[in-house]
Design a protein around this motif. Structure first.
Motif, short mmCIF file in Angstrom:
data_model
loop_
_atom_site.label_atom_id
_atom_site.label_comp_id
_atom_site.label_asym_id
_atom_site.label_seq_id
_atom_site.Cartn_x
_atom_site.Cartn_y
_atom_site.Cartn_z
N GLY A 33 -15.48 -5.52 -7.50
CA GLY A 33 -14.27 -5.13 -6.78
C GLY A 33 -13.22 -4.74 -7.82
O GLY A 33 -12.74 -5.58 -8.57
N GLU A 93 -9.66 -7.08 0.90
CA GLU A 93 -9.55 -6.87 2.35
C GLU A 93 -10.74 -7.38 3.14
O GLU A 93 -10.61 -8.04 4.14
N ASP A 94 -11.94 -7.01 2.69
CA ASP A 94 -13.15 -7.25 3.48
C ASP A 94 -13.69 -8.66 3.24
O ASP A 94 -14.47 -8.89 2.31
N ALA A 120 -17.54 -9.09 3.13
CA ALA A 120 -18.15 -8.60 1.89
C ALA A 120 -17.90 -9.60 0.76
O ALA A 120 -18.77 -9.88 -0.06
N SER A 156 -22.10 -4.65 -3.19
CA SER A 156 -22.43 -6.02 -3.58
C SER A 156 -22.93 -6.88 -2.42
O SER A 156 -23.30 -8.03 -2.61
N ARG A 168 -11.70 -14.84 -4.07
CA ARG A 168 -10.31 -14.59 -3.68
C ARG A 168 -10.17 -14.84 -2.18
O ARG A 168 -11.09 -14.51 -1.42
N GLU A 196 -1.02 -8.90 -8.42
CA GLU A 196 -2.45 -8.80 -8.74
C GLU A 196 -2.66 -8.59 -10.25
O GLU A 196 -3.60 -9.11 -10.84
N VAL A 243 -6.54 -3.62 -7.87
CA VAL A 243 -5.62 -3.92 -8.96
C VAL A 243 -6.02 -5.23 -9.66
O VAL A 243 -6.09 -5.30 -10.89
N PHE A 244 -6.31 -6.25 -8.87
CA PHE A 244 -6.66 -7.56 -9.45
C PHE A 244 -7.96 -7.49 -10.24
O PHE A 244 -8.00 -7.86 -11.42
N ARG A 294 -13.54 4.56 -8.52
CA ARG A 294 -13.07 3.40 -9.29
C ARG A 294 -14.02 3.07 -10.43
O ARG A 294 -13.60 2.69 -11.52
N GLU A 320 0.80 -1.22 0.00
CA GLU A 320 0.00 0.00 0.00
C GLU A 320 0.84 1.27 0.00
O GLU A 320 0.57 2.20 -0.73
N ALA A 374 -13.60 -9.87 -6.61
CA ALA A 374 -12.19 -9.48 -6.45
C ALA A 374 -11.97 -8.60 -5.22
O ALA A 374 -11.00 -7.86 -5.15
N ILE A 375 -12.89 -8.70 -4.26
CA ILE A 375 -12.75 -7.92 -3.04
C ILE A 375 -11.67 -8.57 -2.19
O ILE A 375 -11.76 -9.75 -1.87
N SER A 426 -18.10 -0.36 -5.00
CA SER A 426 -18.86 0.54 -4.14
C SER A 426 -18.22 1.93 -4.14
O SER A 426 -18.82 2.90 -3.68
N ASP A 427 -17.01 2.00 -4.68
CA ASP A 427 -16.27 3.27 -4.69
C ASP A 427 -16.48 3.98 -6.02
O ASP A 427 -16.04 3.50 -7.07
N1 LIG Z 1 -19.28 -4.45 -0.61
C1 LIG Z 1 -18.62 -4.04 -1.69
N2 LIG Z 1 -19.28 -3.82 -2.84
C2 LIG Z 1 -18.62 -3.42 -3.95
N3 LIG Z 1 -17.31 -3.20 -3.99
C3 LIG Z 1 -16.60 -3.43 -2.87
C4 LIG Z 1 -17.20 -3.87 -1.68
N4 LIG Z 1 -16.24 -3.99 -0.74
C5 LIG Z 1 -15.08 -3.67 -1.31
N5 LIG Z 1 -15.28 -3.32 -2.59
C6 LIG Z 1 -14.28 -2.89 -3.56
O1 LIG Z 1 -13.40 -3.94 -3.87
C7 LIG Z 1 -12.19 -3.37 -4.37
C8 LIG Z 1 -11.00 -4.20 -3.96
O2 LIG Z 1 -11.04 -4.44 -2.63
P1 LIG Z 1 -9.87 -4.20 -1.61
O3 LIG Z 1 -9.44 -2.79 -1.59
O4 LIG Z 1 -10.32 -4.90 -0.40
O5 LIG Z 1 -8.79 -5.06 -2.21
P2 LIG Z 1 -7.30 -4.82 -2.50
O6 LIG Z 1 -6.63 -5.85 -1.68
O7 LIG Z 1 -6.87 -3.41 -2.37
O8 LIG Z 1 -7.35 -5.18 -4.00
P3 LIG Z 1 -6.13 -5.47 -4.93
O9 LIG Z 1 -5.19 -6.31 -4.11
O10 LIG Z 1 -6.77 -6.18 -6.06
O11 LIG Z 1 -5.58 -4.14 -5.29
C9 LIG Z 1 -12.14 -1.94 -3.85
O12 LIG Z 1 -12.13 -1.08 -4.95
C10 LIG Z 1 -13.40 -1.78 -3.03
O13 LIG Z 1 -14.01 -0.52 -3.19
#
Ligand SMILES: Nc1ncnc2c1ncn2[C@@H]1O[C@H](COP(=O)(O)OP(=O)(O)OP(=O)(O)O)[C@@H](O)[C@H]1O
Ligand SMILES: Nc1ncnc2c1ncn2[C@@H]1O[C@H](COP(=O)(O)OP(=O)(O)OP(=O)(O)O)[C@@H](O)[C@H]1O
Lengths: 228, 228
Positions: free
Chosen positions: B8, B75-76, B79, B52, B98, A120, B11-12, B36, A75, B72-73, B32-33
């Protein structure tokens, strides 16, 4: 003994560190987060909590004779950049780092990163290609115990034809391509393909070329063991 | 027309969506952002801002006839889990998601995810292996324009020997392995290797087998185009 320092123990960094250690390499695992250092300490003896943007903390690790340093910070671009720059300054011969967009990638190249990875991006692309070809069971990955490697053509085999050497019968190996030699520096390297067609038994091995070989891991190891 | 929904756009996810769209697939890109969603809207016509984990929002997308849904979410986890579960409930035939650790992976399997990917784990492992073999110019990756694929043995070729078919001369392709057929479901699939040795000109092609082929992309496409 191969020595590596891995900085940043997220999913990527932790996997690099563990896989290196599993293969017998000497690894220093670093993270600013104590929990991550403690978790990996069960598997890696030399695990240190420190902030890699602090050059004196990095210097205290004693990083001469590192084969490579891997900056796996995802990050925080600034932390990634500073850490990579300091590792180069401290004389780490090969610095591998991570970038998730082209601007970051360019900057890291400019400060001397030797290789830049985006896990990724790489897997995102591969996933898309796999999804579009349902009749393709797999794309790019070989069967479990088969490996695909590229290795410099051994001096002893230069001047011989593939038919003469008979890789299939004598080594249980399959030569699938012969390329001109060029050391890769990350994903943008292309190697010139010396032979337009798939190599045949008439093909003569030339000096300074690279063999692209497929075979079982044990057979590959036998071959590279014999000639390296 | 192949249809996919990608939820989501980190990057991925963004790379999956863009690579699919580039190859002509129909893609719905969801995040949700708003930023993006807007950023990807330059490349993907159908880009939607929604959460989602809201089943009625997902339903409003009209997800029947999706070839696959990619969650492709990163962190959460909750979700990711809810989204994957809803996609299965809404009848999406293949749900790819994932996971970054084995517990999460197990739970996602239990709720019906068809495939679970960890980009960082996959590339972490590959990076470590590449670092440990400096005389290997490359490990697993083929020369730029060569591809390695696995494809079901075409019916028309069953019963013929490799010598008879002469892949090298007639198709510019190299058969490097023949496996028993088994559809992969993520990283833990192993295929049984039908032939112990590297295939030879005497090898007869059997039904329900998979050919592991290496060749230039255009030659591979010609072959798969002819037989699929
Ligand atoms: N409930 C949701 N509905 C829609 N989009 C979501 C939700 N929760 C997370 N996201 C989106 O999923 C995307 C990727 O998630 P997150 O940031 O958790 O992963 P990341 O690890 O940063 O991804 P990457 O490793 O692919 O870069 C984000 O752009 C985020 O806005
Ligand atoms: N200055 C720093 N010094 C040492 N470690 C750091 C520093 N900055 C970040 N890290 C560590 O790097 C690790 C990975 O970074 P980050 O969380 O940014 O990436 P990530 O995208 O979650 O990783 P991954 O995608 O590999 O899971 C974290 O464990 C974090 O504590």
């Amino acid at each position: 003994m191969s020595k590596f320092v891995v900085i940043g123990l997220g999913v990527f960094g932790r996997q690099v560190a563990l896989s290196l250690a599993q293969e017998g390499a000497e690894v220093i695992a670093v993270d600013s987060d104590m929990e991550r250092v403690e978790e990996i300490h069960d598997y890696i003896a030399y695990a240190v909590r420190l902030d890699s943007t602090d050059p004196s903390a990095l210097r205290s690790l004693g990083l001469q004779d590192m084969e490579a340093g891997i900056v796996a910070i995802g990050e925080d671009f600034e932390a990634n950049l500073l850490t990579a720059a300091y590792l180069k300054q401290l004389g780490v011969k090969k610095v591998i780092t991570r970038a998730s967009n082209p601007i970051h990638r360019r900057i890291l190249e400019q400060i001397g990163a030797d290789e830049i990875i985006s896990p990724e991006d790489e897997v995102g692309r591969k996933t898309a290609h796999r999804l579009l070809r349902p009749n393709l069971v797999d794309y790019i990955d070989v069967a479990e115990d088969y490996k695909l490697i590229r290795v410099e053509t051994p001096q002893d085999l230069v001047g011989k034809s593939l038919g003469e050497i008979d890789f299939r019968r004598n080594y249980q190996l399959n030569i699938i391509s012969i390329n001109k030699k060029q050391i890769p520096e990350g994903e943008d390297t292309t190697e010139e393909v010396t032979h337009e067609a798939v190599p045949t038994s008439q093909t003569i091995l030339e000096p300074d070329t690279i063999l692209v070989i497929v075979g079982k891991e044990k057979d590959i190891n036998k071959f590279t063991g014999k000639y390296s």
